[in-house]
Scaffold this motif. Structure first.
Motif, PDB file in Angstrom:
ATOM      1  N   HIS A  48      32.453 121.728  95.168  1.00  0.00           N
ATOM      2  CA  HIS A  48      31.136 121.276  95.616  1.00  0.00           C
ATOM      3  C   HIS A  48      30.767 121.965  96.931  1.00  0.00           C
ATOM      4  O   HIS A  48      29.635 122.417  97.109  1.00  0.00           O
ATOM      5  CB  HIS A  48      31.125 119.756  95.775  1.00  0.00           C
ATOM      6  CG  HIS A  48      29.835 119.208  96.269  1.00  0.00           C
ATOM      7  ND1 HIS A  48      28.701 119.150  95.482  1.00  0.00           N
ATOM      8  CD2 HIS A  48      29.475 118.729  97.485  1.00  0.00           C
ATOM      9  CE1 HIS A  48      27.710 118.640  96.189  1.00  0.00           C
ATOM     10  NE2 HIS A  48      28.159 118.371  97.412  1.00  0.00           N
ATOM     11  N   ASP A  51      29.866 125.555  96.228  1.00  0.00           N
ATOM     12  CA  ASP A  51      28.541 125.635  95.606  1.00  0.00           C
ATOM     13  C   ASP A  51      27.427 125.462  96.632  1.00  0.00           C
ATOM     14  O   ASP A  51      26.354 126.038  96.501  1.00  0.00           O
ATOM     15  CB  ASP A  51      28.390 124.571  94.515  1.00  0.00           C
ATOM     16  CG  ASP A  51      29.275 124.850  93.307  1.00  0.00           C
ATOM     17  OD1 ASP A  51      29.763 125.995  93.174  1.00  0.00           O
ATOM     18  OD2 ASP A  51      29.489 123.908  92.517  1.00  0.00           O
ATOM     19  N   ARG A  52      27.674 124.676  97.660  1.00  0.00           N
ATOM     20  CA  ARG A  52      26.645 124.394  98.672  1.00  0.00           C
ATOM     21  C   ARG A  52      26.701 125.336  99.863  1.00  0.00           C
ATOM     22  O   ARG A  52      25.867 125.257 100.749  1.00  0.00           O
ATOM     23  CB  ARG A  52      26.810 122.959  99.177  1.00  0.00           C
ATOM     24  CG  ARG A  52      26.645 121.953  98.064  1.00  0.00           C
ATOM     25  CD  ARG A  52      25.849 120.746  98.406  1.00  0.00           C
ATOM     26  NE  ARG A  52      24.765 120.969  99.325  1.00  0.00           N
ATOM     27  CZ  ARG A  52      24.490 120.177 100.360  1.00  0.00           C
ATOM     28  NH1 ARG A  52      25.228 119.143 100.600  1.00  0.00           N
ATOM     29  NH2 ARG A  52      23.478 120.427 101.150  1.00  0.00           N
TER      30      ARG A  52
END
Length: 121
Positions: A48, A51-52
């Motif tokens: 996560h 991805d960010r």
């Protein structure tokens, strides 16, 4: 939708903290040896963050604002207010300078030679 993470039964859980009462009778918690392994991020959390990453870099949310003009490093160093050496004991700056000065391959630029001390103390 059922949760992908199910809690273990209470008798199978690993205790990561010890509970005790302090001198005033207040309930306190103290991490124990089982806490350290829990400091590893789970892979879904790491994915996560990856991805960010680009959106976090683009927004710079929470980053301090830079001054419009950043002074030259030499000017910043020479204008730095003198600090009481007792305030910096924890940083072991004397050892840092001695290590740097003792390095055979250290190449201090000519303009810095009069600023960085040859010896300390």
């Amino acid at each position: 939708k059922p949760s992908s993470h199910q809690r273990k039964p209470k008798d199978q859980r690993i205790r990561t903290a010890d509970v005790y009462k302090d001198g005033n009778g207040v309930k306190r918690y103290k991490g124990n040896a089982n806490l350290r392994p829990t400091q590893i991020y789970p892979m879904p959390f790491a994915r996560h963050l990856i991805d960010r990453l680009e959106s976090m870099k683009a927004s710079c949310k929470g980053a301090p604002t830079l001054p419009t003009e950043v002074p030259d490093a030499k000017d910043s160093f020479t204008q730095w207010t003198v600090v009481n050496s007792e305030d910096w004991q924890f940083s072991a700056m004397a050892e840092v300078f001695q290590y740097l000065r003792g390095n055979r391959h250290l190449d201090i630029p000519q303009q810095w030679r009069g600023i960085i001390p040859d010896r300390l103390g």
